[in-house]
Enzyme design. Structure first.
Site, PDB file in Angstrom:
ATOM      1  N   THR A 125     129.324  66.571  24.766  1.00  0.00           N
ATOM      2  CA  THR A 125     130.405  65.588  24.825  1.00  0.00           C
ATOM      3  C   THR A 125     131.019  65.337  23.449  1.00  0.00           C
ATOM      4  O   THR A 125     132.216  65.081  23.334  1.00  0.00           O
ATOM      5  CB  THR A 125     129.869  64.268  25.422  1.00  0.00           C
ATOM      6  OG1 THR A 125     129.351  64.554  26.717  1.00  0.00           O
ATOM      7  CG2 THR A 125     130.948  63.213  25.541  1.00  0.00           C
ATOM      8  N   THR A 143     123.866  65.465  24.573  1.00  0.00           N
ATOM      9  CA  THR A 143     122.713  64.558  24.490  1.00  0.00           C
ATOM     10  C   THR A 143     121.625  64.873  25.522  1.00  0.00           C
ATOM     11  O   THR A 143     120.462  64.562  25.299  1.00  0.00           O
ATOM     12  CB  THR A 143     123.149  63.093  24.678  1.00  0.00           C
ATOM     13  OG1 THR A 143     123.826  62.971  25.935  1.00  0.00           O
ATOM     14  CG2 THR A 143     124.049  62.646  23.562  1.00  0.00           C
ATOM     15  N   ASP A 144     122.020  65.493  26.637  1.00  0.00           N
ATOM     16  CA  ASP A 144     121.056  65.631  27.738  1.00  0.00           C
ATOM     17  C   ASP A 144     119.786  66.380  27.326  1.00  0.00           C
ATOM     18  O   ASP A 144     118.687  65.999  27.715  1.00  0.00           O
ATOM     19  CB  ASP A 144     121.689  66.368  28.930  1.00  0.00           C
ATOM     20  CG  ASP A 144     122.825  65.569  29.558  1.00  0.00           C
ATOM     21  OD1 ASP A 144     122.997  64.391  29.185  1.00  0.00           O
ATOM     22  OD2 ASP A 144     123.532  66.122  30.422  1.00  0.00           O
ATOM     23  N   LYS A 147     115.853  61.099  25.451  1.00  0.00           N
ATOM     24  CA  LYS A 147     117.001  60.407  26.054  1.00  0.00           C
ATOM     25  C   LYS A 147     116.452  59.542  27.184  1.00  0.00           C
ATOM     26  O   LYS A 147     115.799  60.056  28.095  1.00  0.00           O
ATOM     27  CB  LYS A 147     118.015  61.426  26.584  1.00  0.00           C
ATOM     28  CG  LYS A 147     119.263  60.767  27.149  1.00  0.00           C
ATOM     29  CD  LYS A 147     120.352  61.767  27.502  1.00  0.00           C
ATOM     30  CE  LYS A 147     121.547  61.017  28.066  1.00  0.00           C
ATOM     31  NZ  LYS A 147     122.709  61.852  28.322  1.00  0.00           N
TER      32      LYS A 147
HETATM   33  N1  ASP Z   1     126.206  66.701  29.714  1.00  0.00           N
HETATM   34  C1  ASP Z   1     126.436  66.517  28.311  1.00  0.00           C
HETATM   35  C2  ASP Z   1     125.549  67.466  27.556  1.00  0.00           C
HETATM   36  O1  ASP Z   1     124.406  67.222  27.367  1.00  0.00           O
HETATM   37  C3  ASP Z   1     126.201  65.101  27.925  1.00  0.00           C
HETATM   38  C4  ASP Z   1     126.431  64.784  26.475  1.00  0.00           C
HETATM   39  O2  ASP Z   1     126.839  65.550  25.661  1.00  0.00           O
HETATM   40  O3  ASP Z   1     126.145  63.651  26.121  1.00  0.00           O
HETATM   41  O4  ASP Z   1     126.017  68.474  27.127  1.00  0.00           O
END
Ligand code: ASP
Length: 475
Positions: free
Chosen positions: A119, A195-196, A274
């Protein structure tokens, strides 16, 4: 989203003028001479609204028009609530953010920003409604010019993926690149990442790039940068500050601390997870306290006394490998033994069990564990509780599982154990003794002696709110 400066009520017809709109909303738009990217004032039965008409996803409903208000928030207006609409301008969004050349200042530290996607490197695609990876690190700088006050930043896009697509190959490419950046003399490395699975990659880097002399800081964002509540810029600035001048030379994750944007926290790469699907303050240190806080003005407070300090040498131990045939087995009541037998017959070489309580699975699977052990599969026990230690001597059942060849891993987090086992098996294929020795030896803080009293009890450990609370409760 940025938009062109030109504002004019008229524009040349465009095939995308009604992008995503269908009857009945389409008829209302045509009746009032409004198209996608019109700046409109809409009088509705629910009040007056002024904003930019956004294209809609092809799969969205036909009843609503979406307006981006001046505040930056998007609202949907139902066709049958609209009394009148007036187009007062036209501002077509430019998806491309201009890449800015980074100003060079020889007195500032040098930082390498490696992009992997997520993201933090994304924007909303108004045509489909999906968040798509689009920013190159150079564009990222173009939208966060404060970075130039901190350091000389060089950027490189390694991948452009959402983080569920990170895996063995990407970990190894990234680890080698980080090792190269260290050898090249950068004062710190920032890694933009989704983040995932950021915690998985942080663990992989912690094992693959051991004892780095400079900070290696992973950063992401929960909200994309076209949203007013985006955490992308704040996190990126804090991560760059930590990489450029921070005193801690470890693999870390830098993300929002509290729910507001008062400060970011630096978490150790092997103890971070997370913990919330949508809060910006989603990352938490488990089994410990965060390593440091990065304030809005860049001031850094080290919270954890036991950290590896920055050094001036250019050496890190880079050991890159990963065995794919490793899995996490998340135990649930009524698990059947054939699940384990299936893993063995599919050629799995390592199983990390996330057991219940102090490290348990049901008696029904014991024979399958024995068969797996006899087939040479390495098995390790971790905990679903995430906090606390595996203790297999407390109950008889725990002792029995130990005898079946399952090795306890203290308070190593299940995902960290999975990454470590993939790495250790990749590094020492055919040498189970060496793998077991690596798994049970702490390399990068993945197992600790004990948990701090203020880690689990309050919020996130030694953050100011927690200190205040502890002060009231304990003293
Ligand atoms: N789905 C995204 C990822 O992990 C979420 C994010 O970037 O926060 O790539």
């Amino acid at each position: 989203m940025s938009s062109s400066d030109q504002s004019s009520p008229a524009h040349l017809p465009d095939p995308d003028d009604y992008k995503g709109y269908r009857e009945p909303m389409l008829g209302v738009m045509k009746r009032f001479g409004v198209t996608v990217w019109s700046e409109v004032v809409a009088r509705t039965t629910r009040g007056d609204f002024q904003g930019l008409v956004l294209p809609r996803s092809e799969t969205s409903d036909a009843e609503h028009m979406v307006l981006k208000l001046v505040s930056g928030y998007n609202i949907g207006i139902r066709h049958d609530t609209i009394e009148s609409m007036e187009a007062v301008g036209y501002r077509k969004a430019q998806y491309k953010i201009p890449e800015e050349p980074f100003p060079v200042d020889p007195d500032k530290p040098r930082v390498m920003l490696l992009g992997t996607g997520g993201t933090i490197a994304s924007r909303l695609d108004y045509r489909t409604g999906a968040v798509i990876p689009a920013f190159s690190p150079g564009e990222l700088y173009g939208s966060v010019p404060e970075l130039a006050d901190i350091c000389n930043l060089e950027t490189e896009k390694l991948f452009g993926v959402f983080s569920e697509n990170m895996g063995a190959h990407e970990y190894q490419v990234l680890a080698r690149r980080v090792g190269q950046a260290i050898a090249d003399g950068y004062d710190g490395v920032v890694i933009g990442h989704g983040t995932d699975t950021m915690a998985h990659t942080a663990a992989a880097l912690s094992f693959m790039v051991q004892d780095p002399p400079v900070p290696i800081v992973m950063v992401g964002s929960q909200r994309s940068s076209d949203r007013p509540s985006s955490d992308a810029a704040r996190n990126l600035i804090a991560a760059t500050q930590a990489a450029a001048r921070g005193p801690i030379a470890e693999v870390m994750v830098c993300m929002f601390g509290p729910t507001s944007d008062r400060y970011d926290l630096l978490h150790r790469g092997t103890r971070v997870r997370k913990m919330h699907s949508s809060y910006r303050s989603t990352f938490r240190t488990l089994g410990g306290i965060p390593l440091a806080m990065v304030q809005e003005d860049g001031a850094m407070e080290v919270l954890e006394p036991n950290v590896r300090p920055r050094r001036s040498d250019r050496q890190a131990r880079v050991q890159v490998a990963f065995e794919d045939k490793v899995t996490i087995l998340y135990y649930y009541p009524n698990m059947q033994p054939d699940v384990i037998d299936a893993l063995v017959s599919c050629g799995y070489e390592g199983i990390v069990i996330a057991g219940t309580g102090l490290g348990h699975v049901n008696k029904k699977v014991y024979p399958a564990l024995r068969r797996a052990h006899e087939a040479g599969v390495q098995m390790y026990m971790t905990l679903q509780t995430l906090w606390g230690f595996v203790q297999m001597h407390v109950y008889e059942t725990g002792r029995e599982i130990l005898e079946l060849g399952v090795v306890p891993l203290a308070n190593m987090l299940p995902e960290v154990a999975y990454i470590k086992l993939g790495w250790a098996l990749g590094l020492h294929p055919g040498d189970p003794g060496k793998v077991r020795e690596l798994m049970t030896t702490t390399i990068a803080g993945e197992m600790t002696e004990g948990e701090p009293f203020d880690g689990y009890l309050v919020l996130q450990g030694a953050v100011p709110e927690a200190r205040e609370l502890i002060g009231k409760v304990w003293w």
